[in-house]
Design a protein around this motif. Structure first.
Motif, PDB file in Angstrom:
ATOM      1  N   CYS A 267       0.842  -1.200   0.000  1.00 41.34           N
ATOM      2  CA  CYS A 267       0.000   0.000   0.000  1.00 41.34           C
ATOM      3  C   CYS A 267       0.881   1.256   0.000  1.00 41.34           C
ATOM      4  CB  CYS A 267      -0.904  -0.037   1.229  1.00 41.34           C
ATOM      5  SG  CYS A 267      -1.808   1.473   1.549  1.00 41.34           S
ATOM      6  N   ASN A 281      -3.224   0.180  -4.119  1.00 38.62           N
ATOM      7  CA  ASN A 281      -3.694  -0.797  -3.125  1.00 38.62           C
ATOM      8  C   ASN A 281      -3.992  -0.168  -1.767  1.00 38.62           C
ATOM      9  OD1 ASN A 281      -4.440  -3.418  -2.416  1.00 38.62           O
ATOM     10  ND2 ASN A 281      -2.414  -3.917  -1.616  1.00 38.62           N
ATOM     11  N   ARG A 283      -6.573   0.659   1.062  1.00 36.57           N
ATOM     12  CA  ARG A 283      -7.857   0.185   1.563  1.00 36.57           C
ATOM     13  C   ARG A 283      -8.000   0.586   3.029  1.00 36.57           C
ATOM     14  NH1 ARG A 283      -7.909  -0.635  -3.060  1.00 36.57           N
ATOM     15  NH2 ARG A 283      -8.598  -2.454  -4.261  1.00 36.57           N
TER      16      ARG A 283
END
Length: 304
Positions: A267, A281, A283
């Motif tokens: 991420c 990525n 989230r």
């Protein structure tokens, strides 16, 4: 005889006229009295199909609404659960900064923590490796201290990094949602892998996100150095030109081993010259809040 007959006819006509006048007066009196006895009835309003109604415009009836009382989130034992306001107890987040010196990492870290703590009421803390290095080794260190070939200095810098990571881990062990920022260059892939392994071995399970700041505008870099770095403890009281020269050499030492983030790092968000953003990525509640804030963060002068 003729004169008497004429007289009788004249009298009869006079009587007839008098009778007619009396009847006329009586009829007028009856009509007047009949109207006086009738009640006054209001006139009917114009119907929807009448021409008068079509010309008039009616205002809509607005009901009166009282101003509602603002919602107050209770505190203490009656506090609103974090699930209600959008966060969860597992939403701990560690931000690992990546970038060469002079790219605005520390400034961004302070702005993120100020936003998260003030608007979301979530505990935040910055763990700046430079502060730990100054405590261990002192300030006003030359650019050669940051050369990767300087093994003695490299060991001291590693010790400062480990001290910062240790305090960060202890901060994240505390209960509740919290956010920590690991503020360092983290230039090499090996250094980032070591940090990620250290975090994984804790078993805490907090989320991790990289924030990389990239700048290839030399004029902007020098402006940031003169604006922020010359007042730092490393260069306080130093000649400005000598300070800029030394800092640019320090930056070059880091640049020799610098490796940008890749998708395999997980991420992240990359910030190019405070204008372009690359997100990968991301989230979760807190990571998305941070990304949204970074994308709306103004670090450059604006003209309208």
């Amino acid at each position: 005889d003729g004169s008497s007959t004429h007289s009788i006819f004249q009298q009869s006509r006079n009587v007839t006229v008098e009778i007619f006048l009396v009847l006329l007066l009586l009829s007028v009196g009856l009509i007047t009295s009949s109207n006086a006895l009738q009640p006054n009835t209001p006139s009917k309003p114009p119907t929807a199909t009448s021409p008068k109604h079509k010309k008039q415009t009616t205002m809509p009836i607005i009901p009166k609404i009282d101003n509602p009382t603002p919602h107050v989130i209770p505190e203490g034992v009656n506090a609103t659960p974090l699930e209600v306001v959008g966060a969860t107890a597992s939403d701990k987040l560690v931000i690992i900064l990546v970038g060469l010196p002079g790219t605005g990492k520390t400034h961004m870290a302070k702005r993120i923590c100020r936003y998260i703590s003030f608007f979301l009421d979530i505990p935040t803390e910055i763990f700046n490796v430079g502060d730990y290095r100054r405590k261990l080794c002192g300030d006003k260190l030359p650019a050669s201290f940051y050369d990767e070939t300087n093994t003695e200095a490299l060991q001291k810098r590693a010790t400062a990094c480990e001290a910062a990571v240790g305090d960060l881990v202890e901060f994240m062990r505390k209960d509740g949602v919290r956010l920590a920022v690991y503020d360092s260059t983290n230039s090499s892939r090996e250094r980032r892998d070591t940090i990620m392994k250290r975090f994984k071995d804790t078993g805490i399970g907090f989320k991790k996100m990289f924030v990389e700041t990239l700048c290839d505008d030399e004029a902007l870099i020098e402006e940031q150095i003169r604006k922020h770095k010359l007042s730092s403890p490393d260069y306080k009281g130093t000649d400005p030109e000598e300070a800029v020269k030394d800092f640019m050499q320090r930056r070059k030492n880091y640049q020799n081993i610098y490796r940008t983030l890749e998708d395999s790092d997980g991420c992240y968000i990359k910030v190019y010259n405070s204008k372009k953003f690359v997100i990968h990525n991301v989230r979760g509640y807190l990571p998305l809040k941070v990304v949204h804030f970074i994308m709306n963060l103004h670090t450059l002068p604006r003209t309208f």
